[in-house]
Design an enzyme around this catalytic site. Structure first.
Site, PDB file in Angstrom:
ATOM      1  N   ASN A   1       8.781  -3.695  -2.799  1.00  0.00           N
ATOM      2  CA  ASN A   1       7.394  -4.141  -2.664  1.00  0.00           C
ATOM      3  C   ASN A   1       6.591  -3.517  -3.798  1.00  0.00           C
ATOM      4  O   ASN A   1       6.342  -2.321  -3.789  1.00  0.00           O
ATOM      5  CB  ASN A   1       6.862  -3.689  -1.293  1.00  0.00           C
ATOM      6  CG  ASN A   1       5.360  -3.904  -1.148  1.00  0.00           C
ATOM      7  OD1 ASN A   1       4.755  -4.643  -1.913  1.00  0.00           O
ATOM      8  ND2 ASN A   1       4.766  -3.245  -0.159  1.00  0.00           N
ATOM      9  N   TRP A   2       6.220  -4.341  -4.761  1.00  0.00           N
ATOM     10  CA  TRP A   2       5.542  -3.799  -5.944  1.00  0.00           C
ATOM     11  C   TRP A   2       4.037  -3.581  -5.715  1.00  0.00           C
ATOM     12  O   TRP A   2       3.340  -3.104  -6.607  1.00  0.00           O
ATOM     13  CB  TRP A   2       5.756  -4.725  -7.149  1.00  0.00           C
ATOM     14  CG  TRP A   2       7.182  -4.813  -7.589  1.00  0.00           C
ATOM     15  CD1 TRP A   2       8.276  -4.180  -7.011  1.00  0.00           C
ATOM     16  CD2 TRP A   2       7.700  -5.551  -8.704  1.00  0.00           C
ATOM     17  NE1 TRP A   2       9.417  -4.497  -7.702  1.00  0.00           N
ATOM     18  CE2 TRP A   2       9.101  -5.349  -8.746  1.00  0.00           C
ATOM     19  CE3 TRP A   2       7.122  -6.387  -9.662  1.00  0.00           C
ATOM     20  CZ2 TRP A   2       9.912  -5.932  -9.717  1.00  0.00           C
ATOM     21  CZ3 TRP A   2       7.933  -6.972 -10.624  1.00  0.00           C
ATOM     22  CH2 TRP A   2       9.318  -6.742 -10.652  1.00  0.00           C
ATOM     23  N   LYS A   3       3.547  -3.979  -4.555  1.00  0.00           N
ATOM     24  CA  LYS A   3       2.128  -3.809  -4.207  1.00  0.00           C
ATOM     25  C   LYS A   3       1.226  -4.341  -5.345  1.00  0.00           C
ATOM     26  O   LYS A   3       1.600  -5.295  -6.022  1.00  0.00           O
ATOM     27  CB  LYS A   3       1.826  -2.342  -3.913  1.00  0.00           C
ATOM     28  CG  LYS A   3       2.819  -1.737  -2.898  1.00  0.00           C
ATOM     29  CD  LYS A   3       2.341  -0.445  -2.335  1.00  0.00           C
ATOM     30  CE  LYS A   3       3.450   0.168  -1.504  1.00  0.00           C
ATOM     31  NZ  LYS A   3       2.984   1.203  -0.621  1.00  0.00           N
TER      32      LYS A   3
ATOM     33  N   HIS B   1       2.312  -5.785   6.552  1.00  0.00           N
ATOM     34  CA  HIS B   1       2.474  -4.442   5.969  1.00  0.00           C
ATOM     35  C   HIS B   1       1.329  -3.558   6.465  1.00  0.00           C
ATOM     36  O   HIS B   1       0.199  -4.036   6.647  1.00  0.00           O
ATOM     37  CB  HIS B   1       2.458  -4.555   4.443  1.00  0.00           C
ATOM     38  CG  HIS B   1       2.834  -3.274   3.762  1.00  0.00           C
ATOM     39  ND1 HIS B   1       1.948  -2.241   3.595  1.00  0.00           N
ATOM     40  CD2 HIS B   1       4.015  -2.853   3.244  1.00  0.00           C
ATOM     41  CE1 HIS B   1       2.566  -1.235   2.988  1.00  0.00           C
ATOM     42  NE2 HIS B   1       3.825  -1.585   2.760  1.00  0.00           N
TER      43      HIS B   1
ATOM     44  N   GLU C   1      -0.558  -1.581   5.018  1.00  0.00           N
ATOM     45  CA  GLU C   1      -1.760  -1.616   4.177  1.00  0.00           C
ATOM     46  C   GLU C   1      -2.613  -2.841   4.505  1.00  0.00           C
ATOM     47  O   GLU C   1      -3.841  -2.785   4.454  1.00  0.00           O
ATOM     48  CB  GLU C   1      -1.355  -1.569   2.687  1.00  0.00           C
ATOM     49  CG  GLU C   1      -0.898  -0.170   2.299  1.00  0.00           C
ATOM     50  CD  GLU C   1       0.137  -0.104   1.195  1.00  0.00           C
ATOM     51  OE1 GLU C   1       0.311  -1.086   0.460  1.00  0.00           O
ATOM     52  OE2 GLU C   1       0.788   0.952   1.075  1.00  0.00           O
TER      53      GLU C   1
ATOM     54  N   GLU D   1       8.373   0.865   9.359  1.00  0.00           N
ATOM     55  CA  GLU D   1       7.715   1.676   8.341  1.00  0.00           C
ATOM     56  C   GLU D   1       6.711   2.615   8.997  1.00  0.00           C
ATOM     57  O   GLU D   1       5.551   2.232   9.224  1.00  0.00           O
ATOM     58  CB  GLU D   1       6.982   0.780   7.343  1.00  0.00           C
ATOM     59  CG  GLU D   1       7.885  -0.166   6.577  1.00  0.00           C
ATOM     60  CD  GLU D   1       7.336  -0.465   5.199  1.00  0.00           C
ATOM     61  OE1 GLU D   1       8.062  -0.242   4.234  1.00  0.00           O
ATOM     62  OE2 GLU D   1       6.180  -0.897   5.092  1.00  0.00           O
TER      63      GLU D   1
ATOM     64  N   GLY E   1       4.350   6.098   0.943  1.00  0.00           N
ATOM     65  CA  GLY E   1       3.667   6.605  -0.250  1.00  0.00           C
ATOM     66  C   GLY E   1       3.294   8.073  -0.173  1.00  0.00           C
ATOM     67  O   GLY E   1       2.513   8.567  -0.977  1.00  0.00           O
TER      68      GLY E   1
ATOM     69  N   SER F   1       8.859   6.093   1.635  1.00  0.00           N
ATOM     70  CA  SER F   1       9.344   7.075   0.662  1.00  0.00           C
ATOM     71  C   SER F   1      10.859   7.065   0.486  1.00  0.00           C
ATOM     72  O   SER F   1      11.489   8.118   0.365  1.00  0.00           O
ATOM     73  CB  SER F   1       8.841   8.482   1.029  1.00  0.00           C
ATOM     74  OG  SER F   1       7.425   8.501   1.029  1.00  0.00           O
TER      75      SER F   1
ATOM     76  N   GLY G   1       8.707   0.914  -1.689  1.00  0.00           N
ATOM     77  CA  GLY G   1       7.457   0.741  -2.427  1.00  0.00           C
ATOM     78  C   GLY G   1       7.562   1.388  -3.805  1.00  0.00           C
ATOM     79  O   GLY G   1       8.158   0.833  -4.727  1.00  0.00           O
ATOM     80  N   GLY G   2       7.025   2.589  -3.925  1.00  0.00           N
ATOM     81  CA  GLY G   2       6.924   3.283  -5.216  1.00  0.00           C
ATOM     82  C   GLY G   2       8.194   3.262  -6.052  1.00  0.00           C
ATOM     83  O   GLY G   2       8.151   2.979  -7.256  1.00  0.00           O
TER      84      GLY G   2
HETATM   85  C1  PEP Z   1       6.030   0.247   1.299  1.00  0.00           C
HETATM   86  O1  PEP Z   1       5.115  -0.039   0.555  1.00  0.00           O
HETATM   87  O2  PEP Z   1       6.436  -0.579   2.110  1.00  0.00           O
HETATM   88  C2  PEP Z   1       6.629   1.574   1.190  1.00  0.00           C
HETATM   89  C3  PEP Z   1       7.555   1.907   2.041  1.00  0.00           C
HETATM   90  O3  PEP Z   1       6.159   2.402   0.178  1.00  0.00           O
HETATM   91  P1  PEP Z   1       6.845   3.751  -0.364  1.00  0.00           P
HETATM   92  O4  PEP Z   1       8.325   3.463  -0.560  1.00  0.00           O
HETATM   93  O5  PEP Z   1       6.146   4.041  -1.655  1.00  0.00           O
HETATM   94  O6  PEP Z   1       6.631   4.802   0.682  1.00  0.00           O
END
Ligand code: PEP
Length: 252
Positions: free
Chosen positions: A9-11, A95, A97, A167, A173, A213, A234-235
């Site tokens: 997920n590049w957000k 998600h 967010e 999640e 994050g 993470s 994500g990151g």
């Molecule tokens: C996400 O955005 O779904 C996520 C899990 O982010 P991260 O891996 O950065 O915690």
């Protein structure tokens, strides 16, 4: 045997040019790759160009959100046909967010899951508790509510195609990952929910990803858990090298 699925997920990161560069890098390694489903979810603006790059490879395209109407006066929204047109096969729905920052409800999530299925794409439906909910012992209650409402009126023939992403919000994050045991416990709860709501066979087929993470260093241990079928990253998915390592370590 459930097929592993690793999604990035590049957000709200990366221009079109930057997105193409990551896609090209990933394509070098995953041009043909049969051990897992590999999905990347760039921002809307880059979907079509990224699709052009990966169309002949094993990498699949996903979107980060969708709107449930087919078309109309919905300024700023993206319809199911627009996403299909851009080459999307997966859509992230609900998600945290979207839920926390943009006020998306379980009812919205349910409408989105349904429309994604209706259009032959695969929803990645996110669920997960906040830190205070984990601390006050209501994690399973929260999951039960999100799953019940999110999957409302979805028949088992369709439910098997839904991917659930567990999640925990406190792990997104933050650099703080759920322990493999915490992840397994929540994933087992989700699978048991599917068995209660549908049946054993359906529950055994639904894929459940962990997100929060995920890094090259912790993916193997997470994947070693019985009910962890993949990861939503994500990151660490923004970088060719770390996402490549995550996928490789997930299937070792
Ligand atoms: C996400 O955005 O779904 C996520 C899990 O982010 P991260 O891996 O950065 O915690």
């Amino acid at each position: 045997m459930r097929r592993p699925i690793i999604a990035g997920n590049w957000k709200m990161y990366k221009t079109i040019e930057e997105s193409i560069s990551v896609a090209v890098g990933l394509k070098r390694r995953f041009y043909t790759f049969s051990e897992a489903d590999v999905v990347i979810c760039p921002p809307f603006t880059a979907l079509s160009k990224v699709h052009d790059q990966i169309v002949d490879s094993s990498i699949m395209l996903g979107a980060q959100d969708i709107y449930w109407e087919e078309s109309g006066a919905f300024t700023g929204e993206i319809s199911p046909n627009m996403l299909k047109d851009a080459g999307c096969r997966y859509v992230i729905v609900g998600h945290s967010e979207r839920r926390v920052i943009f006020g998306e409800t379980d009812e919205d999530v349910n409408k989105k899951v349904k429309v994604v299925l209706k259009h032959g794409m695969i929803p990645i439906m996110c669920v997960g508790e906040k830190l205070e909910e984990r601390d006050n012992g209501t994690t399973f209650e929260i999951l039960e509510k999100q799953l019940t409402r999110g999957l409302k009126n979805i028949a088992k023939e369709k439910a098997v195609r839904v991917i659930i992403a567990y999640e925990p919000i406190w792990a997104i994050g933050t650099g703080r990952t759920a322990t493999p045991q915490q992840a397994q416990e929540a994933h087992k709860y989700i699978r048991d929910f599917a068995e209660r709501s549908y049946d054993k066979e359906t529950a055994s087929r639904i894929r459940i990803q962990y997100g929060g993470s995920v890094k090259p260093e912790n993916i193997a241990q997470l994947m070693s858990q019985e009910d962890v079928d993949g990861a939503l990253v994500g990151g660490a998915s923004l970088d060719v090298h770390s996402f490549t390592e995550i996928v490789e370590n997930a299937v070792k």
